[in-house]
Scaffold this active site. Sequence first.
Site, PDB file in Angstrom:
ATOM      1  N   LYS A   1       0.942  -1.228   0.011  1.00  0.00           N
ATOM      2  CA  LYS A   1      -0.008  -0.024   0.027  1.00  0.00           C
ATOM      3  C   LYS A   1       0.937   1.234   0.176  1.00  0.00           C
ATOM      4  O   LYS A   1       2.114   1.216   0.410  1.00  0.00           O
ATOM      5  CB  LYS A   1      -0.851   0.140   1.197  1.00  0.00           C
ATOM      6  CG  LYS A   1      -1.950   0.966   1.050  1.00  0.00           C
ATOM      7  CD  LYS A   1      -3.281   0.242   0.457  1.00  0.00           C
ATOM      8  CE  LYS A   1      -4.448   1.157   0.335  1.00  0.00           C
ATOM      9  NZ  LYS A   1      -5.657  -0.037  -0.030  1.00  0.00           N
TER      10      LYS A   1
HETATM   11  N1  GLU Z   1      -7.418   0.246  -3.437  1.00  0.00           N
HETATM   12  C1  GLU Z   1      -8.233  -1.108  -3.555  1.00  0.00           C
HETATM   13  C2  GLU Z   1      -8.124  -2.006  -2.192  1.00  0.00           C
HETATM   14  O1  GLU Z   1      -7.829  -1.559  -1.057  1.00  0.00           O
HETATM   15  C3  GLU Z   1      -7.633  -1.802  -4.785  1.00  0.00           C
HETATM   16  C4  GLU Z   1      -6.251  -2.360  -4.821  1.00  0.00           C
HETATM   17  C5  GLU Z   1      -5.618  -2.940  -5.960  1.00  0.00           C
HETATM   18  O2  GLU Z   1      -6.507  -3.158  -7.094  1.00  0.00           O
HETATM   19  O3  GLU Z   1      -4.431  -3.291  -5.999  1.00  0.00           O
HETATM   20  O4  GLU Z   1      -8.475  -3.253  -2.562  1.00  0.00           O
END
Ligand code: GLU
Length: 422
Positions: free
Chosen positions: A112
């Site tokens: 993240k």
């Molecule tokens: N931000 C989204 C999540 O928390 C998608 C993450 C992604 O597609 O890599 O799942």
Amino acid sequence: MPATISLEQEKNPWLAAETRFDNAARKLNLDDGMRKVLKSPAREITVSIPVQLDDGRLEVFTGYRVQHSIARGPGKGGIRYAPDVSLDEVRALASWMTWKCAVVNIPFGGAKGGVICDPKLMSNGELERLTRRYTAGIIEMIGPERDIPAPDMNTDDRVMAWIMDTYAMHVGHATTAVVTGKPMELGGSRGRKEATGRGCMIVTLEALKRFGLKPEETKVVIQGFGNVGGMAARLMAKRGFRIISIVEYNGAVYNANGLDIEALMRHRNETGTILGFAGGEDIDRREAMFLRCDVLVPAATENVITSENAAKLNCTILCEGANGPTTAIADEILADKGIFVIPDILANAGGVTVSYFEWVQDRQGFFWNEDLVNSRLEEIMVGSFDAVASYGSNHKVDNRTAAYMVALDRVASAMRLRGLYA
Ligand code: GLU
């Protein structure tokens, strides 16, 4: 547990993530060494991001990228832009990505990113310069085989296009698979924008079967009207669900017969707020969260269901569209009330699942039609829901613990097979 730790835990998502992890690890009888390895983020970076503002001033922003685990594949996870981003929050979100990818069994680890900034106060040019400089700061960490960012709170396909371009300029060739959630013209996937909301609907439909409810007789309250909440509302309304309330940061709208979601979206786009909508009445946002409903979908941010308000929830099913909307202490209250929880790492996994499809399509250079994307998404979401629910009933644990146990077990197996490089 001392009260001070409890309260701190309700504010700090990393402590909340640890509590769920410890609980599942204990039930799985994971040894101490494996627990330590699985808990510790594999790699973290903090970068200073100097940006020339439109008025000529130079400002320095702080950004993070955390790779929690790369045991099952490259890191995967979004990047959020918000004033209250912290390293502990990004850590928690990265670990949730590890467990999320493992629950739906896609070949990624978890990562993240976040930048402390207020995108509402920034111009398009400032956001572009911030994004490009942040990308340059984390460039050694990312790549189609290393770590693949995606949109999250306050970032979108336009931000992904800037990241893709900055990366491409550094490596000297177009590399579409370095990010997902891109514009269609740059290798984005059909169905990606709707995917998280669609996934929430699919798992809710599965849960309804257990209660003998049909969509037409199901009353839904959704907190958040952004990419996740807005899409979930739109798709659920189309499917016949009765969306009786939408709750936003500044208030809520209510209609006992079901809101016309398309009309509400038009109203919000024209006026900038959901309030004052002719097809419903404005109500207090706290009141809306506690309305009697069949399904409550918190689809905004972390820590909204806490020890202070969990007892007041009046839903049968809680479908966690957001990451970490429920604190670990609130879990116990929900369990006592017998609420059927579809935990975040399962409920909102539709987004990363279609991100996986996007990455596959980019690497193959061959793109799927929307029906194929949606049917493959449905297959994965239904299969994962069934796997978690039956694991829970076989092992007599709640859905969240079951989801964590399934996930931890998969990541631990991958680590055992890889062995320790020393
Ligand atoms: N931000 C989204 C999540 O928390 C998608 C993450 C992604 O597609 O890599 O799942």
